[in-house]
Design an enzyme around this catalytic site. Structure first.
Site, PDB file in Angstrom:
ATOM      1  N   SER A 284      -0.939   3.356  -4.547  1.00  0.00           N
ATOM      2  CA  SER A 284       0.415   3.123  -4.671  1.00  0.00           C
ATOM      3  C   SER A 284       0.663   2.819  -6.288  1.00  0.00           C
ATOM      4  O   SER A 284       0.572   4.064  -6.922  1.00  0.00           O
ATOM      5  CB  SER A 284       0.793   1.677  -4.066  1.00  0.00           C
ATOM      6  OG  SER A 284       2.235   1.250  -4.234  1.00  0.00           O
ATOM      7  N   ASP A 387       6.845   7.153   4.498  1.00  0.00           N
ATOM      8  CA  ASP A 387       6.884   6.678   3.263  1.00  0.00           C
ATOM      9  C   ASP A 387       8.051   7.317   2.475  1.00  0.00           C
ATOM     10  O   ASP A 387       8.065   8.715   2.128  1.00  0.00           O
ATOM     11  CB  ASP A 387       5.762   6.754   2.614  1.00  0.00           C
ATOM     12  CG  ASP A 387       5.648   6.215   1.086  1.00  0.00           C
ATOM     13  OD1 ASP A 387       6.609   5.606   0.856  1.00  0.00           O
ATOM     14  OD2 ASP A 387       4.614   6.316   0.613  1.00  0.00           O
ATOM     15  N   HIS A 417       3.797   3.305   4.113  1.00  0.00           N
ATOM     16  CA  HIS A 417       2.941   3.299   2.815  1.00  0.00           C
ATOM     17  C   HIS A 417       2.019   2.070   2.861  1.00  0.00           C
ATOM     18  O   HIS A 417       2.320   1.035   3.479  1.00  0.00           O
ATOM     19  CB  HIS A 417       4.123   2.922   1.914  1.00  0.00           C
ATOM     20  CG  HIS A 417       3.828   2.682   0.304  1.00  0.00           C
ATOM     21  ND1 HIS A 417       4.002   3.808  -0.435  1.00  0.00           N
ATOM     22  CD2 HIS A 417       3.420   1.779  -0.269  1.00  0.00           C
ATOM     23  CE1 HIS A 417       3.440   3.557  -1.563  1.00  0.00           C
ATOM     24  NE2 HIS A 417       3.271   2.211  -1.664  1.00  0.00           N
TER      25      HIS A 417
END
Length: 455
Positions: A284, A387, A417
């Protein structure tokens, strides 16, 4: 579509995330311009896994504070396969190939809940009944089953492993390198890739805004280079002391070495680290940090020797931009991390008065970013179908492929995600398959036999 349990947990997760971000805003209002040590974790928000120097589940861990001026730390994950010799390493290499390989591969779609690719683990099954006996054979130090590491005087035939720097997620405002979820993920990667993982505990916002987290990532890379040089210095001094040289002369060399910090050498890395095969892995927002560190490593060139970044893995990177993409419009209210909450995280991270979604930290394709993309290392990008950040990650990968950088994209169907790193989803078959896929690709660039692993 994601399961009902994932959908329900997503609602709860976003509620808690919103509450935490609002608390961060209150913290931001109370922060003055004075210098402070920095925050790298928020223990009250997630469970923490203690380090364990025993080879529990095949991996030993320890924590180190690497910078006296800040709170930056690392957790080292050392796989038990480090106790194997170099010869057995070559004999035990898995020969895994996945068809359809070329350096300009585009989007690879798969549903990991269906037919899965089972990755053969490196065959280091020659376990000795006693950790101490293995360590003694290799000239290493162990005590009560706790692996101590390298002895510069007697150490020999130490098996060298590639080094992977891992940057956790959390939107720059939360998460930690020693959380239970990150600990489990790094253990999995260390075993599957057969690498030493250095999980970086970088400073969090809003206490430390941009570029603090990015500089911390680069600082650990420079620390790794320094460790290698100190280990060589320590080894040289140890050889002089053990070779029957004059005692006074030996002590003089020792004082010189210690003046340069040779006594601070990290024994696990000295015994087993091979920084010439260094991989960056970012989760991320950690993907943004990894990409920054990779760019700086390219710019530094030989100044980083003997460290060489040979590849990077960006797992659902935290990219964004001022002009919305198709996925940012269609999936703006997607699971776990919606666009509104992520934009708020960016406001807490970027310097006050400099909020811009096209900031170089946020948008990888901002004009003027250096170095030229053709000099970037091979880059694997992992994305999830549900996502909202996926399109911009794909666009970045496409630009890398245009300049002949090996930059495949792995898209996971029905995934969200952080599907491979979030605590609730970490033990799912999809998360396991993702780690195995990463291992297959990474071994192309860390194998001692060259590109024997390929997509």
């Amino acid at each position: 579509m994601p399961s009902v349990a994932v959908k329900l947990y997503s609602v709860f997760f976003k509620f808690m995330l919103k509450h935490r971000l609002q608390n961060r805003i209150q913290i931001d209002d109370t922060i003055n311009g004075s210098q402070h040590f920095g925050v790298t974790s928020r223990p009250n928000e997630e469970s923490i896994a203690a380090s364990n120097p025993l080879f529990t589940d095949g991996v030993a861990t320890k924590d180190l504070h690497v910078d006296p001026g800040t709170s930056v730390s690392i957790r080292i994950f050392l796989p038990e396969t480090c106790l194997g010799s170099h010869e057995s390493d070559l004999k035990s290499k898995s020969r895994i190939r996945v068809s359809g390989s070329d350096s300009n591969q585009g989007l690879l779609r798969r549903n990991s809940y269906g037919n899965q690719t089972h990755v053969q683990k490196n065959g280091f099954n020659h376990r000795r009944s006693s950790l101490g006996s293995v360590a003694d054979d290799l000239g290493l130090k162990s005590e009560n089953g706790v692996y101590r590491g390298y002895s510069p005087v007697t150490g020999k035939n130490c098996r060298k492993l590639p080094v992977m720097l891992q940057f956790h997620g959390g939107g720059f405002v939360s998460g930690s390198n020693d959380s239970t979820a990150n600990d489990l993920f790094c253990r999995r990667i260390a075993k599957l890739c057969d690498v030493i993982v250095l999980a970086v505990g970088y400073r969090l916002a809003p206490e430390d805004r941009y570029p603090a987290a990015f500089e911390d990532g680069l600082k650990v890379l420079h620390w790794l280079a320094k460790q290698v040089n100190l280990a060589e210095c320590s080894k040289s001094v140890g050889s002089r002391r053990g070779g029957g040289a004059d005692l006074k002369k030996s002590d003089t060399y020792g004082h010189i070495a210690d003046a340069f910090g040779a006594s601070l050498v990290e024994p696990w890395l000295a015994a087993h680290g091979d920084p010439s095969r260094c991989v960056l892995l970012g989760v991320s927002c950690g993907g943004n940090i990894a990409d920054y560190v990779a760019r700086k490593a390219v710019e530094a060139g030989k100044l980083l020797d003997p460290v060489k970044v040979v590849a990077q893995v960006l797992m659902y990177p935290f990219f964004i931009g001022s002009v919305p993409t198709h996925s940012e419009i269609k999936l703006a209210n997607s699971y776990f991390y919606d666009k509104t909450l992520c934009t708020l995280a960016w406001k807490l991270f970027l310097p006050e008065g400099e909020f811009d979604l096209d900031h170089p930290a946020a948008n990888p394709l901002t004009p003027g970013r250096g170095p030229p993309l053709k000099r970037m290392p091979p880059t694997l990008t992992v994305i999830a179908e549900h996502d909202w950040m996926r399109d911009r990650a794909i666009a970045y990968s496409e630009e890398l492929r245009k300049v002949n950088v090996d930059a495949p994209v792995l898209e996971y169907k029905d995934a969200v995600h952080e599907f491979a790193t979030l605590d609730m989803l970490l033990k799912t078959p999809q998360a396991q398959a993702c780690a195995e896929d990463i291992a297959i690709w990474v071994k192309k660039y860390i194998s001692l036999r060259g590109h024997e692993f390929s997509y």
